[in-house]
Design a protein around this motif. Structure first.
Motif: not given
Length: 208
Positions: A23-51
């Protein structure tokens, strides 16, 4: 902008895998990590597709159990032939290493900024969410424990991972995890507040 075929493939083939995890690692967890990863990545010169891909795959290794899931996630990335349509060999290796390095208890600093981003995004340090997910994990994996046993396991885990002496480390200064971690630590330091938080979430989960 994320490449549309990558999004389509991950939504169709990768995210549904989380539906079979605890229950702690359902699809909503992955979606939250994706959303937060993309937001953090905005501060860096990285490939968003990889993120995006790293965040989507980071816990897929749970299909073989929790203890080595980060390593299995790396293997799944390396072995997914579909990723070769969009990423070169070096990119795939960086992505696999990032998945391997995301686990809070890994004991070493992530080897790249990509690993630091997904590790930080995976922390999801909202006191309420951490408390809820910790209880969910206990109920799913230790159903033989009574309520008091669940509470003792809950306290042990929070102390080991999130307390002032816990093993969790933060890697991205632009993240809002630091003040939220301090809020959680204040609860952990206060035995009465910790018990109250447990009771609230435990009762709520048992009535859902």
């Amino acid at each position: 902008m994320i490449h549309e075929p990558i999004i389509a493939y991950i939504k169709q083939e990768i995210l549904p895998r989380y539906d079979h995890f605890d229950a702690a690692h359902q699809r909503n967890h992955a979606e939250e990590v994706i959303e937060r990863s993309l937001a953090l990545a905005e501060h860096y010169d990285v490939d968003m597709n990889m993120v995006y891909a790293i965040a989507a795959y980071h816990d897929t290794g749970l299909c073989e159990g929790r203890d080595t899931h980060h390593l299995v996630s790396g293997r799944i990335i390396r072995e997914d032939a579909k990723l070769k349509e969009w990423f070169n060999e070096a990119q795939i290796e960086t992505m696999a290493q990032a998945a391997e390095d995301h686990r809070a208890s890994s004991g070493h600093e992530p080897r790249s900024i990509y690993g630091k981003i997904v590790a930080e995004a995976d922390r999801l340090i909202s006191p309420e969410k951490v408390i809820r997910r910790t209880i969910q994990f206990g109920l799913d994996h230790y159903p033989e424990l009574d309520k008091e046993g669940q509470y003792l396991r809950f306290c042990e885990h929070l102390t080991e991972k999130y307390s002032d002496t816990g093993y969790l480390r933060l890697w991205i200064p632009e993240s809002d995890n630091a003040p939220r971690l301090e809020q959680l630590r204040q609860i952990i330091r206060d035995e009465k507040a910790l018990r109250q938080a447990f009771e609230q979430q435990f009762n709520r989960l048992n009535h859902e």
